[in-house]
Design a protein around this motif. Structure first.
Motif, short mmCIF file in Angstrom:
data_model
loop_
_atom_site.label_atom_id
_atom_site.label_comp_id
_atom_site.label_asym_id
_atom_site.label_seq_id
_atom_site.Cartn_x
_atom_site.Cartn_y
_atom_site.Cartn_z
N GLU A 120 33.69 38.47 46.46
CA GLU A 120 33.93 38.53 45.02
C GLU A 120 34.01 39.96 44.53
O GLU A 120 34.76 40.27 43.59
N GLN A 123 37.47 41.05 45.48
CA GLN A 123 38.42 40.36 44.61
C GLN A 123 38.48 41.01 43.23
O GLN A 123 39.56 41.23 42.67
N GLU A 124 37.32 41.35 42.69
CA GLU A 124 37.25 41.99 41.37
C GLU A 124 37.81 43.41 41.42
O GLU A 124 38.52 43.84 40.49
#
Length: 229
Positions: A120, A123-124
């Protein structure tokens, strides 16, 4: 330097392919020169880079980067480089509230196989930018190195799953690239490392393997390149 490898390392940004996973592997030698090459290469190419650095500090990579003509400090300040300093984060995570999310959250958990927070984070870091922000050429994930996750208790399957999801997001959806270094211990009894190397080998579009010479060190380097695609 071998002519074939020299040509590869001197590829211009316009010639670089996108949507690829490049596996860097070193055995009985230090393959970090390849990490520094790709880091400086993609920064010079105006790419958005997420660098998961699990081996060295930011200052180390910045010093080498300056010798190669790039400033990691400038790149980070302008938003081109998102840098996860694993050495510092591994300590800081134990002094922050447990409910606060952290990319290396698995270090605080009894079951260290969950790398979703790390995914994550990637992804961010590489999500498409809003209008008005600087436009980068393409997203790039660089990891140095995945073998550290094994030494921290993460299973090879969990690491392979992490790479698979990163490929799906960065390579397939965003048409970017993933570059990861893995250390080959050469230990036949290290099954987790073998699983990781074999699994990544099947996923990779290009493998660059650096090995020490069997005869030891010498002034002039000779041998046969083992890069494969």
């Amino acid at each position: 330097m071998f002519p074939e490898l020299n040509n590869l390392l001197n590829t211009t940004p316009d010639q670089a392919e996108q949507g690829k996973l490049t596996l860097l592997c070193d055995a009985k030698t230090d393959g970090s020169f390849l990490v520094h090459h790709f880091l400086s290469f993609y920064l010079k190419a105006n790419c958005k880079v997420c660098f998961v650095a699990l081996i060295q500090s930011f200052s180390h990579y910045n010093i080498v980067g300056q010798k190669l003509g790039v400033s990691l400090t400038t790149a980070r300040e302008c938003g081109q480089l998102v840098f996860l300093e694993g050495l510092k984060s591994a300590v800081d995570i134990f002094f922050r509230p447990q409910e606060d999310p952290h990319p290396l959250q698995f270090l605080r958990e009894a079951n260290s196989g969950n790398l979703q927070p790390l995914y994550e984070f990637v992804q961010e870091a590489l999500k498409p930018m809003d209008s008005g922000e600087a436009a980068w050429r393409c997203p790039v994930l660089l990891v140095d190195d995945l073998s550290v996750l094994l030494s921290l208790g993460v299973g090879a399957v969990a690491v392979l799953d992490f790479v698979h999801y990163c490929r799906a997001t960065v390579c397939r959806e965003q048409k970017g690239n993933v570059v990861a270094l893995v250390h080959d211990s050469g230990d036949a009894e290290d099954e987790e490392n073998d699983i990781l190397l074999n699994g990544l080998g099947h996923q990779s579009h290009l493998i660059l393997r650096a090995e020490g010479l069997a005869t030891g060190f010498c002034k002039d380097v000779h041998g046969q390149p083992k890069g494969s695609s």
